[in-house]
Design an enzyme around this catalytic site. Structure first.
Site, PDB file in Angstrom:
ATOM      1  N   SER A 174       0.832  -1.201   0.000  1.00 37.05           N
ATOM      2  CA  SER A 174       0.000   0.000   0.000  1.00 37.05           C
ATOM      3  C   SER A 174       0.871   1.257   0.000  1.00 37.05           C
ATOM      4  CB  SER A 174      -0.951  -0.030   1.201  1.00 37.05           C
ATOM      5  OG  SER A 174      -1.970   0.928   1.061  1.00 37.05           O
ATOM      6  N   ASP A 176      -9.741  -4.821  -4.888  1.00 37.67           N
ATOM      7  CA  ASP A 176      -9.181  -3.966  -3.843  1.00 37.67           C
ATOM      8  C   ASP A 176      -9.912  -2.624  -3.844  1.00 37.67           C
ATOM      9  OD1 ASP A 176      -7.612  -2.544  -2.047  1.00 37.67           O
ATOM     10  OD2 ASP A 176      -5.711  -3.195  -2.914  1.00 37.67           O
ATOM     11  N   HIS A 227      -6.898  -6.306   0.437  1.00 36.44           N
ATOM     12  CA  HIS A 227      -5.898  -5.270   0.196  1.00 36.44           C
ATOM     13  C   HIS A 227      -4.539  -5.779   0.650  1.00 36.44           C
ATOM     14  CE1 HIS A 227      -3.963  -1.463  -0.225  1.00 36.44           C
ATOM     15  NE2 HIS A 227      -3.782  -1.300   1.066  1.00 36.44           N
TER      16      HIS A 227
END
Length: 508
Positions: free
Chosen positions: A225, A449, A477
């Protein structure tokens, strides 16, 4: 008028935690950026090759005895390397087979603002023996995060999810803009010395000083991320120091932060539809509605109630912000659907919900000196300093109106004004992904996601020449390694152990 927009666009670190784990308009200022500043690739003061000059000791707040920590001294301002310094704390789990050791696999938390020091301990059991044999796992808390000279904004507690956001309620914009200004002013009073230097580019420059302090010519990296974004910025600034990089659901540096937040709004709406459909299929268990439309209406009704006045249950007053954070935690990962549906069902019935995770980030136990509002302060500091934000309130009002028509549930929230509109200027320039000349990386993404839509990960893979994209068909995610997809994990393991990328993009 009922407020239906009290939903939070949470930082990725929150979603990972609950799942298993922001002068002028943006365009012209970015176009005039100067060449990115790269810190000299030299060891930090007091360090030596091989990391032998580092003082390794127990890690604050971590009980794993084999995980050892050290401080690396870095400049507050990399343009003034002999000026004021701060410290960045790193952790290390040694490779299990020194004879086959390749180097270090660096990692840190998402967010921005998630801690990285504890990560080697939680990653180690999920990584293959082949990876553990070849790499020292090295985590670090980025500058101003937890153990690394932490900052705050003088507030008594964290925001829900550790993310400052307001609901863009009709008629409330002047009050919300005034609150955003007050928050920015409080941050300047509490941590103004640090705010201009809280940038992803500076965190990447710190990474290269960590590399030098450890005596490594190159580093390998695993970042999910926001931490994937950090990896791309490092590769842009220091392409010759990149070894094997795994970028899991990486945010695109070319769109941070406002365009990214607004761009993922449709995915938030789609995630809510998925949660509602799941709960509707289990109406007998949760009682939220027999159809997705009924479930969605029930969720909105609960949020409306909390927006009018907090819902008091069992001695706790549930605010719309807290319940919005809870909902976003659910739409980030299908494995949280049941927990979130049960919690909303409990609130609807006047019962105290049972949650396996806190709505507001807790202070890290055993880590002294961390302010009460630390995670919120750190998250907003990086987002505000990383790239220019509009200063004109009319920009936000225009975007709110546009988003309300197209994406009424999440659009106004993601378009709303926040403290970045009143933030002090950063002493840095954005580092754009389109300047990346690093070696090819392995990029990982989940096809459903919500936090980082797969189109974003695809754009990152396309920008770094020769990279390969590996996807899984899942509503989650940052799936490596904890989601447990065998094909995905094996592909990443093969790359880390051999350096061989798949011949083409791969769907697992």
């Amino acid at each position: 008028m009922p407020v239906r927009k009290a939903l939070l666009a949470l930082p990725a670190a929150f979603a990972v935690a609950v799942a298993p784990a922001w002068s002028g308009g943006t365009g012209a200022a970015a176009a005039r950026q100067a060449p990115p500043l790269a810190a000299p690739a030299v060891a930090a003061p007091g360090s030596a090759t091989g990391g032998k000059g580092l003082r390794w000791e127990a890690c604050a707040g971590v009980s794993t005895p084999d995980l050892r920590c050290a401080r690396v001294t870095v400049p507050l301002d990399h343009r003034r390397p002999r000026g004021r310094t701060i410290s960045v704390v790193i952790s290390r789990l040694a490779a299990t087979d020194p004879a086959r050791r390749r180097g270090v696999l660096l990692t840190t938390g998402g967010g921005p603002g998630g801690p990285g020091v504890p990560l080697p301990a939680s990653l180690a059991p999920a990584l293959s023996a082949e990876v553990r044999a070849r790499y020292d796992l090295v985590g670090f808390d980025m500058r101003f995060v937890e153990r690394s000279t932490p900052i705050g904004c003088g507030q008594p507690e964290e925001e829900p999810g550790g993310f400052w956001v307001r609901p863009a309620a009709p008629g409330r914009f002047p009050a919300e803009a005034a609150e955003a200004r007050r928050y920015a002013e409080a941050c300047v009073r509490a941590s103004g010395w640090a705010l201009p230097h809280a940038t992803t580019a500076n965190a990447a420059r710190d990474m290269d000083l960590i590399r030098a302090a450890l005596g490594e010519e190159k580093i390998s990296y695993l970042g999910g991320s926001y931490a994937g974004l950090l990896g791309t910025v490092y590769g842009t600034l220091f392409p010759h120091r990149v070894d094997r990089f795994v970028l899991d659901s990486p945010v695109n540096a070319d769109t941070i932060w406002r365009p990214y937040e607004m761009g993922r709004t449709p995915a938030f709406e789609e995630g809510t539809v998925a949660l509602a459909a799941w709960a509707a299929g289990r109406h007998s268990e949760y009682g939220l509605g027999e159809t997705p439309a009924q479930v969605r209406a029930m969720l909105i009704e609960i949020l409306d109630r909390a927006a009018r006045a907090p819902i008091v249950i069992g001695g706790h007053a549930w605010t719309a912000g807290e319940l919005g954070a809870l909902l976003v935690a659910g739409i980030y990962d299908e494995r949280a659907f049941g927990v979130v549906a049960a919690a909303f069902a409990a609130v609807a019935a006047g019962r105290e919900p049972s949650l396996p995770f806190p709505i507001r980030p807790p202070r890290p136990e055993g880590v002294p000196g961390v302010p009460a509002d630390h995670h919120t302060a750190t998250n907003i500091a990086y987002r505000c300093a990383d790239a220019p934000w509009p200063r004109d309130p009319r920009v936000y009002l225009r975007d709110i109106a546009s988003q309300r028509d197209r994406h009424p549930l999440f659009g106004p929230v993601n378009a709303n004004i926040n403290p970045c509109a009143f933030w002090p200027p950063a002493r840095d320039e954005p580092v754009r992904l389109d300047g990346n000349r690093a070696p090819a990386a392995l990029v990982v993404a989940a096809l459903r996601d919500v936090a980082v839509p797969p189109s974003v990960s695809r754009a990152v893979a396309a920008r770094i020449r020769g990279s390969r994209l590996v996807t899984i068909d899942a509503h989650t995610h940052a799936p490596f390694p904890h989601y447990g997809n065998a094909c995905l994990n094996a592909t990443v393991t093969h790359y880390l152990t051999t350096g061989e990328l798949p011949a083409a993009d791969t769907a697992c």
